[in-house]
Design a protein around this motif. Structure first.
Motif, PDB file in Angstrom:
ATOM      1  N   GLU A  14       0.850  -1.184   0.000  1.00  0.00           N
ATOM      2  CA  GLU A  14       0.000   0.000   0.000  1.00  0.00           C
ATOM      3  C   GLU A  14       0.884   1.232   0.000  1.00  0.00           C
ATOM      4  OE1 GLU A  14      -2.975   2.292   3.035  1.00  0.00           O
ATOM      5  OE2 GLU A  14      -3.489   0.190   2.574  1.00  0.00           O
ATOM      6  N   LEU A  15       0.665   2.105  -0.977  1.00  0.00           N
ATOM      7  CA  LEU A  15       1.456   3.326  -1.124  1.00  0.00           C
ATOM      8  C   LEU A  15       0.526   4.521  -1.099  1.00  0.00           C
ATOM      9  CD1 LEU A  15       3.759   2.074  -4.021  1.00  0.00           C
ATOM     10  CD2 LEU A  15       4.385   2.255  -1.602  1.00  0.00           C
ATOM     11  N   ARG A  16       0.936   5.552  -0.350  1.00  0.00           N
ATOM     12  CA  ARG A  16       0.103   6.736  -0.187  1.00  0.00           C
ATOM     13  C   ARG A  16       0.923   7.998  -0.370  1.00  0.00           C
ATOM     14  NH1 ARG A  16      -3.663   6.076   5.238  1.00  0.00           N
ATOM     15  NH2 ARG A  16      -4.653   4.077   4.716  1.00  0.00           N
ATOM     16  N   TYR A  17       0.234   9.074  -0.748  1.00  0.00           N
ATOM     17  CA  TYR A  17       0.754  10.424  -0.642  1.00  0.00           C
ATOM     18  C   TYR A  17      -0.138  11.133   0.366  1.00  0.00           C
ATOM     19  CZ  TYR A  17       3.373   9.361  -4.884  1.00  0.00           C
ATOM     20  OH  TYR A  17       4.217   8.787  -5.801  1.00  0.00           O
ATOM     21  N   ASP A  18       0.407  11.369   1.548  1.00  0.00           N
ATOM     22  CA  ASP A  18      -0.391  11.868   2.680  1.00  0.00           C
ATOM     23  C   ASP A  18      -1.535  10.877   2.935  1.00  0.00           C
ATOM     24  OD1 ASP A  18       1.260  14.109   2.990  1.00  0.00           O
ATOM     25  OD2 ASP A  18       0.184  15.191   1.435  1.00  0.00           O
ATOM     26  N   ASP A  19      -2.785  11.336   2.840  1.00  0.00           N
ATOM     27  CA  ASP A  19      -3.903  10.432   3.103  1.00  0.00           C
ATOM     28  C   ASP A  19      -4.484   9.816   1.840  1.00  0.00           C
ATOM     29  OD1 ASP A  19      -3.765  10.895   5.842  1.00  0.00           O
ATOM     30  OD2 ASP A  19      -5.101  12.631   5.732  1.00  0.00           O
ATOM     31  N   ARG A  20      -3.916  10.142   0.695  1.00  0.00           N
ATOM     32  CA  ARG A  20      -4.455   9.632  -0.570  1.00  0.00           C
ATOM     33  C   ARG A  20      -3.809   8.298  -0.917  1.00  0.00           C
ATOM     34  NH1 ARG A  20      -3.168  10.401  -6.134  1.00  0.00           N
ATOM     35  NH2 ARG A  20      -1.442  11.781  -5.517  1.00  0.00           N
ATOM     36  N   GLY A  52       7.826   2.917  -5.067  1.00  0.00           N
ATOM     37  CA  GLY A  52       7.777   2.000  -3.937  1.00  0.00           C
ATOM     38  C   GLY A  52       8.766   0.860  -4.084  1.00  0.00           C
ATOM     39  N   LEU A  53       8.884   0.323  -5.286  1.00  0.00           N
ATOM     40  CA  LEU A  53       9.830  -0.775  -5.530  1.00  0.00           C
ATOM     41  C   LEU A  53      11.275  -0.324  -5.328  1.00  0.00           C
ATOM     42  CD1 LEU A  53       8.266  -2.419  -8.724  1.00  0.00           C
ATOM     43  CD2 LEU A  53       8.183  -3.290  -6.378  1.00  0.00           C
ATOM     44  N   ALA A  54      11.538   0.970  -5.569  1.00  0.00           N
ATOM     45  CA  ALA A  54      12.895   1.493  -5.475  1.00  0.00           C
ATOM     46  C   ALA A  54      13.244   2.028  -4.085  1.00  0.00           C
ATOM     47  CB  ALA A  54      13.102   2.591  -6.507  1.00  0.00           C
ATOM     48  N   ARG A  55      12.305   1.990  -3.151  1.00  0.00           N
ATOM     49  CA  ARG A  55      12.497   2.490  -1.790  1.00  0.00           C
ATOM     50  C   ARG A  55      12.499   4.001  -1.720  1.00  0.00           C
ATOM     51  NH1 ARG A  55      17.134   1.773   2.802  1.00  0.00           N
ATOM     52  NH2 ARG A  55      17.719   3.772   1.909  1.00  0.00           N
ATOM     53  N   ILE A  56      12.078   4.670  -2.785  1.00  0.00           N
ATOM     54  CA  ILE A  56      11.945   6.125  -2.755  1.00  0.00           C
ATOM     55  C   ILE A  56      10.708   6.518  -1.948  1.00  0.00           C
ATOM     56  CG2 ILE A  56      11.549   8.173  -4.183  1.00  0.00           C
ATOM     57  CD1 ILE A  56      13.129   6.739  -6.395  1.00  0.00           C
ATOM     58  N   LEU A  57       9.663   5.706  -2.044  1.00  0.00           N
ATOM     59  CA  LEU A  57       8.421   5.929  -1.322  1.00  0.00           C
ATOM     60  C   LEU A  57       8.225   4.792  -0.331  1.00  0.00           C
ATOM     61  CD1 LEU A  57       5.893   7.727  -1.089  1.00  0.00           C
ATOM     62  CD2 LEU A  57       4.829   6.304  -2.853  1.00  0.00           C
ATOM     63  N   LYS A  58       8.118   5.137   0.937  1.00  0.00           N
ATOM     64  CA  LYS A  58       7.982   4.117   1.977  1.00  0.00           C
ATOM     65  C   LYS A  58       6.561   3.567   1.993  1.00  0.00           C
ATOM     66  CE  LYS A  58       8.697   3.314   6.911  1.00  0.00           C
ATOM     67  NZ  LYS A  58       9.078   3.933   8.203  1.00  0.00           N
ATOM     68  N   PRO A  59       6.402   2.245   2.011  1.00  0.00           N
ATOM     69  CA  PRO A  59       5.051   1.659   2.048  1.00  0.00           C
ATOM     70  C   PRO A  59       4.310   2.036   3.329  1.00  0.00           C
ATOM     71  CG  PRO A  59       6.688  -0.001   1.447  1.00  0.00           C
ATOM     72  CD  PRO A  59       7.446   1.208   1.916  1.00  0.00           C
ATOM     73  N   HIS A  60       3.014   2.309   3.182  1.00  0.00           N
ATOM     74  CA  HIS A  60       2.156   2.489   4.352  1.00  0.00           C
ATOM     75  C   HIS A  60       1.814   1.123   4.948  1.00  0.00           C
ATOM     76  CE1 HIS A  60      -0.694   4.655   6.883  1.00  0.00           C
ATOM     77  NE2 HIS A  60      -1.531   3.654   6.692  1.00  0.00           N
ATOM     78  N   ALA A  61       1.751   0.111   4.084  1.00  0.00           N
ATOM     79  CA  ALA A  61       1.506  -1.263   4.523  1.00  0.00           C
ATOM     80  C   ALA A  61       2.152  -2.189   3.500  1.00  0.00           C
ATOM     81  CB  ALA A  61       0.005  -1.552   4.635  1.00  0.00           C
ATOM     82  N   GLY A  62       2.366  -3.432   3.918  1.00  0.00           N
ATOM     83  CA  GLY A  62       3.006  -4.395   3.039  1.00  0.00           C
ATOM     84  C   GLY A  62       4.507  -4.187   2.989  1.00  0.00           C
ATOM     85  N   THR A  63       5.151  -4.888   2.080  1.00  0.00           N
ATOM     86  CA  THR A  63       6.609  -4.822   2.025  1.00  0.00           C
ATOM     87  C   THR A  63       7.111  -5.042   0.610  1.00  0.00           C
ATOM     88  OG1 THR A  63       8.636  -5.694   3.051  1.00  0.00           O
ATOM     89  CG2 THR A  63       6.949  -7.294   2.449  1.00  0.00           C
ATOM     90  N   VAL A  64       8.310  -4.561   0.374  1.00  0.00           N
ATOM     91  CA  VAL A  64       9.049  -4.847  -0.851  1.00  0.00           C
ATOM     92  C   VAL A  64      10.291  -5.626  -0.451  1.00  0.00           C
ATOM     93  CG1 VAL A  64      10.348  -3.885  -2.787  1.00  0.00           C
ATOM     94  CG2 VAL A  64       8.210  -2.813  -2.071  1.00  0.00           C
ATOM     95  N   LEU A  65      10.492  -6.745  -1.090  1.00  0.00           N
ATOM     96  CA  LEU A  65      11.641  -7.595  -0.806  1.00  0.00           C
ATOM     97  C   LEU A  65      12.635  -7.512  -1.957  1.00  0.00           C
ATOM     98  CD1 LEU A  65       9.791 -10.787   0.531  1.00  0.00           C
ATOM     99  CD2 LEU A  65      10.818  -8.935   1.876  1.00  0.00           C
TER     100      LEU A  65
END
Length: 270
Positions: A14-20, A52-65
């Protein structure tokens, strides 16, 4: 279900920008040593997923391995030695030259004990040659055309010498010849064993070059597989709202999307 042979995996992302919320509950296993292309309409989450895959955006939920480890737990330099990312709108420091920009791709390999070396210089020269910017080496990046800048940034990513590349719209600003040059380079890298994930807007280019297509709508994956399996008139209508015919590309026999005329296109619009 996780595919163990995939070096890059997203689970329940799950990826978000603020609450979106932009991406939610997404699972993805990037095929190793393949050229994967993410397609979909504007604002569907393609670039956000890549971030998200590149770790530029931190996941709100879940994970990237990455290689079995949570990417958020890895040191930044360790990630950069493994994964290269070309962002959509990169900004270079004022007055920096092309050669100096490309040289920044070697920073993940530097340390207090390992400074600039002949191997770094060779990597920079090879990357500039591959991206077609050798003749621009001494030019300031901010004086270049949009297409030239794009190729300079691509050279910087290549200079990292990672075999896993994420490219966000790598053909942006390029004329048709240079678009094909960049995609030919991606095909060559894939043949050399690289794993590449790119966001492209041109569906026919994606079909011609990709081994694996990922179609997104509203932050979710609606189809994934080979272009021949994914690209159908029904899928194009669902994803892009476009009435079309799909025929074999005369040059490659891969799927080619031919849009319907104006009346036909109106028939599938909401």
């Amino acid at each position: 279900m996780r595919i163990e042979t995939s070096r890059l995996v997203a689970e329940g992302l799950e990826l978000r920008y603020d609450d979106r919320v932009v991406v939610s509950g997404l699972d993805l296993a990037v095929p190793d040593r393949r050229f994967s292309v993410i397609v979909g309409p504007n604002a569907c989450g393609k670039s956000t997923l890549l971030r998200g895959l590149a770790r530029i955006l931190k996941p709100h939920a879940g994970t990237v391995l990455l290689d079995g480890r949570a990417i958020t737990s890895m040191p930044a330099k360790a990630v950069a030695r493994t994964l290269g990312m070309l962002p959509q709108s990169a900004v270079a420091p004022e007055t920096i030259t092309v050669q100096d920009l490309v040289g920044r791709g070697r920073f993940p390999h530097q340390s207090l004990l390992r400074q600039w070396s002949e191997a770094d210089q060779v990597a920079v020269e090879q990357a500039m040659a591959a991206a077609g910017v050798t003749e621009l080496a001494d030019r300031p990046v901010d004086e270049l055309s949009g297409g030239q800048r794009q190729r300079a940034w691509l050279a910087m990513v290549l200079a990292q010498q990672t075999d896993l590349l994420l490219l966000d719209e790598p053909t942006t600003f390029l004329d048709i010849t240079h678009q094909l040059d960049v995609l030919d380079l991606c095909a060559d890298l894939r043949a050399d064993g690289y794993t590449i994930v790119a966001v492209l807007h041109d569906l026919n280019h994606a079909c011609r070059y990709a081994d694996h297509l990922i179609a997104m709508v509203d932050g979710r994956i609606v189809a994934a597989g080979t272009p021949a399996d994914v690209v159908t008139p029904e899928l194009v209508a669902e994803v892009f709202g476009l009435a079309c015919t799909v025929i074999p590309d005369p040059a490659t026999a891969t799927p080619m999307v031919v849009p319907a005329d104006r009346a036909g296109r109106r028939s599938v619009r909401p």
